[in-house]
Design a protein around this motif. Sequence first.
Motif, mmCIF file in Angstrom:
data_model
loop_
_atom_site.group_PDB
_atom_site.id
_atom_site.type_symbol
_atom_site.label_atom_id
_atom_site.label_comp_id
_atom_site.label_asym_id
_atom_site.label_seq_id
_atom_site.Cartn_x
_atom_site.Cartn_y
_atom_site.Cartn_z
ATOM 1 N N ALA A 115 -7.925 -1.508 7.272
ATOM 2 C CA ALA A 115 -8.692 -0.582 7.986
ATOM 3 C C ALA A 115 -7.980 0.758 8.100
ATOM 4 C CB ALA A 115 -9.143 -1.009 9.516
ATOM 5 N N GLY A 116 -6.770 0.891 7.806
ATOM 6 C CA GLY A 116 -6.382 2.272 8.070
ATOM 7 C C GLY A 116 -6.137 3.081 6.675
ATOM 8 N N ASN A 117 -6.532 2.293 5.701
ATOM 9 C CA ASN A 117 -6.475 3.234 4.124
ATOM 10 C C ASN A 117 -7.806 4.011 4.039
ATOM 11 O OD1 ASN A 117 -4.257 2.096 3.565
ATOM 12 N ND2 ASN A 117 -5.125 -0.039 2.433
ATOM 13 N N ALA A 118 -7.489 4.965 3.217
ATOM 14 C CA ALA A 118 -8.551 6.145 3.173
ATOM 15 C C ALA A 118 -9.915 5.740 2.830
ATOM 16 C CB ALA A 118 -8.171 7.135 2.061
ATOM 17 N N GLY A 119 -10.094 4.596 1.720
ATOM 18 C CA GLY A 119 -11.222 4.361 1.219
ATOM 19 C C GLY A 119 -12.305 3.702 1.724
ATOM 20 N N ASP A 120 -11.851 2.775 3.087
ATOM 21 C CA ASP A 120 -12.641 2.218 3.805
ATOM 22 C C ASP A 120 -13.094 3.305 4.886
ATOM 23 O OD1 ASP A 120 -10.652 -0.997 4.076
ATOM 24 O OD2 ASP A 120 -12.278 -0.118 2.726
ATOM 25 N N THR A 121 -12.437 4.141 5.406
ATOM 26 C CA THR A 121 -12.669 5.227 6.560
ATOM 27 C C THR A 121 -13.567 6.415 5.795
ATOM 28 O OG1 THR A 121 -10.682 6.237 6.300
ATOM 29 C CG2 THR A 121 -10.673 4.507 7.627
ATOM 30 N N GLY A 122 -13.456 6.476 4.588
ATOM 31 C CA GLY A 122 -14.338 7.630 4.066
ATOM 32 C C GLY A 122 -13.287 8.903 4.082
ATOM 33 N N GLU A 123 -12.009 8.833 4.337
ATOM 34 C CA GLU A 123 -10.972 9.942 4.184
ATOM 35 C C GLU A 123 -10.644 10.072 2.844
ATOM 36 O OE1 GLU A 123 -8.863 8.616 8.449
ATOM 37 O OE2 GLU A 123 -7.581 9.628 6.814
ATOM 38 N N THR A 124 -10.289 11.337 2.575
ATOM 39 C CA THR A 124 -9.903 11.610 1.197
ATOM 40 C C THR A 124 -8.740 12.670 1.144
ATOM 41 O OG1 THR A 124 -11.520 13.415 0.780
ATOM 42 C CG2 THR A 124 -12.127 11.453 0.064
ATOM 43 N N LYS A 125 -8.018 12.572 0.119
ATOM 44 C CA LYS A 125 -7.078 13.822 0.332
ATOM 45 C C LYS A 125 -6.691 14.279 -1.254
ATOM 46 C CE LYS A 125 -2.469 11.023 -0.404
ATOM 47 N NZ LYS A 125 -2.139 12.022 -1.484
ATOM 48 N N ASP A 126 -6.346 15.479 -1.518
ATOM 49 C CA ASP A 126 -6.177 16.027 -2.566
ATOM 50 C C ASP A 126 -5.026 15.342 -3.161
ATOM 51 O OD1 ASP A 126 -7.118 19.494 -1.500
ATOM 52 O OD2 ASP A 126 -8.447 17.574 -1.933
ATOM 53 N N PHE A 127 -5.236 15.102 -4.457
ATOM 54 C CA PHE A 127 -4.004 14.635 -5.111
ATOM 55 C C PHE A 127 -3.781 14.914 -6.431
ATOM 56 C CE2 PHE A 127 -3.526 10.928 -7.904
ATOM 57 C CZ PHE A 127 -4.890 10.594 -8.078
ATOM 58 N N LEU A 128 -4.814 15.683 -7.149
ATOM 59 C CA LEU A 128 -4.963 15.960 -8.498
ATOM 60 C C LEU A 128 -5.402 17.504 -8.466
ATOM 61 C CD1 LEU A 128 -6.615 13.047 -10.371
ATOM 62 C CD2 LEU A 128 -4.080 13.736 -10.137
ATOM 63 N N PRO A 129 -4.983 18.235 -9.522
ATOM 64 C CA PRO A 129 -5.034 19.797 -9.439
ATOM 65 C C PRO A 129 -6.498 19.905 -9.748
ATOM 66 C CG PRO A 129 -4.304 19.022 -11.371
ATOM 67 C CD PRO A 129 -4.253 17.797 -10.857
ATOM 68 N N GLN A 130 -6.844 21.331 -9.530
ATOM 69 C CA GLN A 130 -8.194 21.754 -9.592
ATOM 70 C C GLN A 130 -8.701 21.830 -10.806
ATOM 71 O OE1 GLN A 130 -8.409 25.585 -7.685
ATOM 72 N NE2 GLN A 130 -8.137 24.882 -5.560
ATOM 73 N N ALA A 131 -9.809 21.393 -11.177
ATOM 74 C CA ALA A 131 -10.473 21.508 -12.561
ATOM 75 C C ALA A 131 -11.426 22.690 -12.582
ATOM 76 C CB ALA A 131 -11.389 20.037 -12.662
ATOM 77 N N PRO A 132 -11.646 23.189 -13.655
ATOM 78 C CA PRO A 132 -12.489 24.340 -13.738
ATOM 79 C C PRO A 132 -13.988 24.057 -13.425
ATOM 80 C CG PRO A 132 -12.123 23.679 -16.085
ATOM 81 C CD PRO A 132 -11.473 22.708 -15.078
ATOM 82 N N PRO B 59 0.807 -1.141 0.034
ATOM 83 C CA PRO B 59 -0.076 -0.096 -0.139
ATOM 84 C C PRO B 59 0.922 1.323 -0.016
ATOM 85 C CG PRO B 59 -0.810 -1.673 1.465
ATOM 86 C CD PRO B 59 0.381 -2.179 0.999
ATOM 87 N N GLU B 60 2.040 1.551 0.709
ATOM 88 C CA GLU B 60 2.944 2.523 0.750
ATOM 89 C C GLU B 60 3.527 2.950 -0.473
ATOM 90 O OE1 GLU B 60 3.174 -0.212 2.548
ATOM 91 O OE2 GLU B 60 2.390 0.378 4.491
ATOM 92 N N ARG B 61 3.798 1.881 -1.456
ATOM 93 C CA ARG B 61 4.093 2.140 -2.663
ATOM 94 C C ARG B 61 3.173 2.513 -3.561
ATOM 95 N NH1 ARG B 61 7.142 4.279 -6.303
ATOM 96 N NH2 ARG B 61 7.921 2.860 -8.157
ATOM 97 N N LEU B 62 1.868 2.027 -3.370
ATOM 98 C CA LEU B 62 0.892 2.775 -4.277
ATOM 99 C C LEU B 62 0.605 3.803 -3.934
ATOM 100 C CD1 LEU B 62 -1.297 1.713 -6.237
ATOM 101 C CD2 LEU B 62 -2.811 0.783 -4.327
ATOM 102 N N LYS B 63 0.708 4.323 -2.722
ATOM 103 C CA LYS B 63 0.296 5.815 -2.588
ATOM 104 C C LYS B 63 1.229 6.776 -3.241
ATOM 105 C CE LYS B 63 -2.025 5.106 1.719
ATOM 106 N NZ LYS B 63 -2.062 4.948 3.332
ATOM 107 N N ASP B 64 2.735 6.139 -3.074
ATOM 108 C CA ASP B 64 3.773 6.869 -3.677
ATOM 109 C C ASP B 64 3.484 6.893 -5.235
ATOM 110 O OD1 ASP B 64 4.926 7.171 -1.417
ATOM 111 O OD2 ASP B 64 6.240 5.453 -1.798
ATOM 112 N N LEU B 65 2.926 5.801 -5.838
ATOM 113 C CA LEU B 65 2.621 5.964 -7.314
ATOM 114 C C LEU B 65 1.551 6.995 -7.727
ATOM 115 C CD1 LEU B 65 2.681 2.377 -8.119
ATOM 116 C CD2 LEU B 65 4.401 3.936 -8.925
ATOM 117 N N LEU B 66 0.397 7.114 -6.731
ATOM 118 C CA LEU B 66 -0.466 7.925 -6.910
ATOM 119 C C LEU B 66 -0.128 9.441 -6.726
ATOM 120 C CD1 LEU B 66 -3.440 6.043 -5.074
ATOM 121 C CD2 LEU B 66 -3.175 6.595 -7.549
#
Length: 276
Positions: free
Chosen positions: A259-276, A184-191
Amino acid sequence: QALLAVSIFSAFFVFASQARTLAKPRTILLALTVLLAGGAADLAAFNLDPLRQVSQFTQMGVVVFIILLLIEAGRSASAYTYMRATNDVLRKMARKDSLTGLHNRTAYEEAVQKLRQSGAVEQMALAVLDIDGLKAVNDGMGHQAGDRLISAGAGCINKTLGRAGIVYRIGGDEFVALFTGVPPERLKDLLQELEGAVQAFNESGALFVLSLSAGCAVGTGQEDYDALFRRADQAMYRQKEEKRRKTVRTARTGCAGDAGNAGDTGETKDFLPQAP
């Protein structure tokens, strides 16, 4: 002797009458002609001089016959090799998306089938990605602009996620990346690398802003592939829904795994730029 001559020429004319039905009749017909001509020449020589050895022309005909058959065999082998190479190219093309150059849905379904058969889901992770706003670009700027948006998104995804997994375009604006043995840590780095690639594209002066929604899931060993895909797909759609509720549309990612990953807990984080 007369019967032999009649038999030889009958065989020749029967073969000639059927030659059109053969795939490569010319060389074989020529070889048979030479062989029969040698036999006929020896037969004629025997009639003129019964004491003469009559195998000379036949031996020459046999030699030429064998040489011509070897030539034809070489041609056939070359044609077979070319056909196999062509078929390999066609098979690869049938599994490639013509617009993006990525693996297409056919290749994806074959990969999923192998995963189902092997039961190696616990060793894998996957990411489901979707290009935001494609319909608006198609409606407002035309489908050519939409194709460029798809190609841009595919390029960013493949340049980053494709370094550790295999990326498939499974629909118009939908992509899946399959990973084996990626923690999972490597996957987050790739994202995070994908975020940088998208940001670099948007800062390059493109006519449109590229925005992606993404969700990922890591195998737990307690579910099949379909359940793993649903978790990633649901995480991706949660990001889309959250962006719809925001005034400023921001592409985000969610990871579903332990259980600690964002998708299961409903957490999100900005990782892509804003769209118009």
